[in-house]
Design a protein around this motif. Structure first.
Motif, mmCIF file in Angstrom:
data_model
loop_
_atom_site.group_PDB
_atom_site.id
_atom_site.type_symbol
_atom_site.label_atom_id
_atom_site.label_comp_id
_atom_site.label_asym_id
_atom_site.label_seq_id
_atom_site.Cartn_x
_atom_site.Cartn_y
_atom_site.Cartn_z
ATOM 1 N N ASP A 58 0.849 -1.186 0.000
ATOM 2 C CA ASP A 58 0.000 0.000 0.000
ATOM 3 C C ASP A 58 0.886 1.237 0.000
ATOM 4 O O ASP A 58 2.051 1.182 0.419
ATOM 5 C CB ASP A 58 -0.893 -0.002 1.242
ATOM 6 N N THR A 59 0.356 2.344 -0.478
ATOM 7 C CA THR A 59 1.039 3.639 -0.382
ATOM 8 C C THR A 59 0.003 4.706 -0.027
ATOM 9 O O THR A 59 -1.159 4.610 -0.433
ATOM 10 C CB THR A 59 1.730 4.042 -1.699
ATOM 11 N N PHE A 60 0.434 5.689 0.714
ATOM 12 C CA PHE A 60 -0.432 6.823 1.035
ATOM 13 C C PHE A 60 0.444 8.009 1.385
ATOM 14 O O PHE A 60 1.610 7.853 1.749
ATOM 15 C CB PHE A 60 -1.412 6.485 2.169
ATOM 16 N N SER A 61 -0.139 9.206 1.264
ATOM 17 C CA SER A 61 0.634 10.429 1.460
ATOM 18 C C SER A 61 -0.117 11.417 2.340
ATOM 19 O O SER A 61 -1.352 11.420 2.378
ATOM 20 C CB SER A 61 0.937 11.092 0.104
ATOM 21 N N TYR A 62 0.653 12.232 3.031
ATOM 22 C CA TYR A 62 0.100 13.311 3.848
ATOM 23 C C TYR A 62 0.699 14.624 3.361
ATOM 24 O O TYR A 62 1.859 14.686 2.937
ATOM 25 C CB TYR A 62 0.465 13.124 5.322
ATOM 26 N N GLU A 63 -0.109 15.680 3.467
ATOM 27 C CA GLU A 63 0.354 17.014 3.096
ATOM 28 C C GLU A 63 0.032 17.980 4.229
ATOM 29 O O GLU A 63 -1.056 17.921 4.808
ATOM 30 C CB GLU A 63 -0.309 17.471 1.806
ATOM 31 N N LEU A 64 0.966 18.851 4.515
ATOM 32 C CA LEU A 64 0.755 19.864 5.550
ATOM 33 C C LEU A 64 -0.062 21.010 4.970
ATOM 34 O O LEU A 64 0.330 21.624 3.981
ATOM 35 C CB LEU A 64 2.099 20.383 6.067
ATOM 36 N N ASP A 65 -1.202 21.264 5.584
ATOM 37 C CA ASP A 65 -2.030 22.409 5.196
ATOM 38 C C ASP A 65 -1.482 23.638 5.927
ATOM 39 O O ASP A 65 -1.607 23.759 7.144
ATOM 40 C CB ASP A 65 -3.489 22.147 5.592
ATOM 41 N N LEU A 66 -0.862 24.524 5.185
ATOM 42 C CA LEU A 66 -0.197 25.665 5.795
ATOM 43 C C LEU A 66 -1.190 26.699 6.347
ATOM 44 O O LEU A 66 -0.799 27.580 7.110
ATOM 45 C CB LEU A 66 0.735 26.324 4.778
ATOM 46 N N ASP A 67 -2.443 26.581 5.967
ATOM 47 C CA ASP A 67 -3.452 27.501 6.503
ATOM 48 C C ASP A 67 -3.946 27.063 7.874
ATOM 49 O O ASP A 67 -4.275 27.897 8.718
ATOM 50 C CB ASP A 67 -4.640 27.602 5.538
ATOM 51 N N THR A 68 -3.997 25.737 8.095
ATOM 52 C CA THR A 68 -4.475 25.211 9.387
ATOM 53 C C THR A 68 -3.346 24.670 10.254
ATOM 54 O O THR A 68 -3.561 24.335 11.413
ATOM 55 C CB THR A 68 -5.496 24.089 9.157
ATOM 56 N N ASP A 69 -2.142 24.586 9.673
ATOM 57 C CA ASP A 69 -0.996 24.010 10.392
ATOM 58 C C ASP A 69 -1.261 22.569 10.830
ATOM 59 O O ASP A 69 -0.817 22.134 11.891
ATOM 60 C CB ASP A 69 -0.639 24.863 11.626
ATOM 61 N N ASP A 70 -1.987 21.829 9.993
ATOM 62 C CA ASP A 70 -2.255 20.436 10.318
ATOM 63 C C ASP A 70 -2.079 19.576 9.061
ATOM 64 O O ASP A 70 -2.091 20.082 7.943
ATOM 65 C CB ASP A 70 -3.674 20.275 10.873
ATOM 66 N N TRP A 71 -1.914 18.276 9.288
ATOM 67 C CA TRP A 71 -1.675 17.350 8.192
ATOM 68 C C TRP A 71 -2.985 16.714 7.734
ATOM 69 O O TRP A 71 -3.852 16.411 8.540
ATOM 70 C CB TRP A 71 -0.712 16.246 8.625
ATOM 71 N N ARG A 72 -3.101 16.498 6.440
ATOM 72 C CA ARG A 72 -4.248 15.787 5.913
ATOM 73 C C ARG A 72 -3.746 14.719 4.943
ATOM 74 O O ARG A 72 -2.709 14.887 4.284
ATOM 75 C CB ARG A 72 -5.206 16.731 5.183
#
Length: 262
Positions: free
Chosen positions: A156-170
């Protein structure tokens, strides 16, 4: 496939009669210089023929009959999977089908055949040691990619990105276009990274720890530039086997596995 469970099951097998266990490890790696001419076909043919000839000379009609039944099953499996070969085939079989385990693996094997009371498990056990359930975490700026692998294959593969507006990862989806790659986001990230890197990776670490638990990773590798990779390692509760200081987030996943497993 849980290889450890399969090994435990095979370890209980012992047939003292004419219904012996056939073991086959077959190297089918076309990238191997010794396999360029399809030498696996010759090894398979000779391996099966040698046992058959020995049993004919031994004049054990019942055992010969059992071996020929196994031989037919083996040849059927190999022919049926020839267009889908990986690097090797591991197979265990008995004539009565009490034992039947056959799988293609993306791991180099040493070709070997056995026809004995018990299955020969040495190579199989070594595969479980050398290529266990593994999590490979690639980190680059405001992105984290995870490869879940087992037996040198990608599960499996999956990715997370930092939302710079909320300072949280999605977690990213297949429809995401990768907004973090724009110049505006890159500059915004670089302006804030020194002050916020520890806090950001402290937020993503529990998500990765949970993945490690849920997917039963035995080994964990973090790949990325020195500062973010080492910071992420420090924030994780699960032990990291090795930090590889290379930027490989955008590399082909097969190249990443090659970097980890050699």
């Amino acid at each position: 496939m849980d290889l450890n469970k399969q090994i435990q099951k095979l370890e209980t097998i012992r047939n003292d009669n004419s219904n012996k266990v056939f073991t086959m490890y077959l190297n089918t790696d076309l990238s191997d210089p010794e396999q360029q001419g399809g030498e696996w076909k010759i090894h398979l043919k000779n391996g099966l023929r040698n046992f058959e000839q020995y049993l004919k000379e031994d004049d054990d009609k019942e055992e010969l009959k059992n071996f020929q039944a196994v031989k037919e099953k083996v040849e059927r499996f190999v022919v049926g999977n020839e267009q889908k070969f990986l690097k090797g085939i591991v197979l265990f079989a008995t004539a009565d089908e009490e034992v039947w385990f056959a799988t293609r693996v993306q791991i180099p094997l040493e070709t070997a055949f056995n026809w004995q009371e018990t299955p020969h498990l040495e190579q199989l056990k070594q595969l479980s040691v050398d290529y266990p359930k593994t999590g490979i975490i690639l980190i680059q700026q405001n992105e984290v990619k995870v490869i879940d692998s087992y037996l040198n294959e990608i599960e499996d593969t999956f990715s997370y990105e930092l939302d710079l507006d909320t300072d949280d990862w999605r977690e990213k989806t297949t429809t995401d276009t990768g907004s973090g790659s724009t110049n505006q986001h890159t500059e915004k990230f670089e302006d804030r990274v020194e002050a916020n890197q520890q806090r950001w990776y402290k937020k993503i670490a529990p998500k990765l720890d949970k993945q490690a638990k849920d997917k039963s990773w035995e080994n964990i590798y973090v790949i990325g530039e020195s500062d973010p990779a080492n910071e992420l390692k420090e924030q994780m509760n699960k032990p990291v086997n090795e930090v590889i200081q290379k930027n490989m987030l955008d590399h082909e996943e097969s190249k990443v596995l090659q970097e980890v497993f050699g």
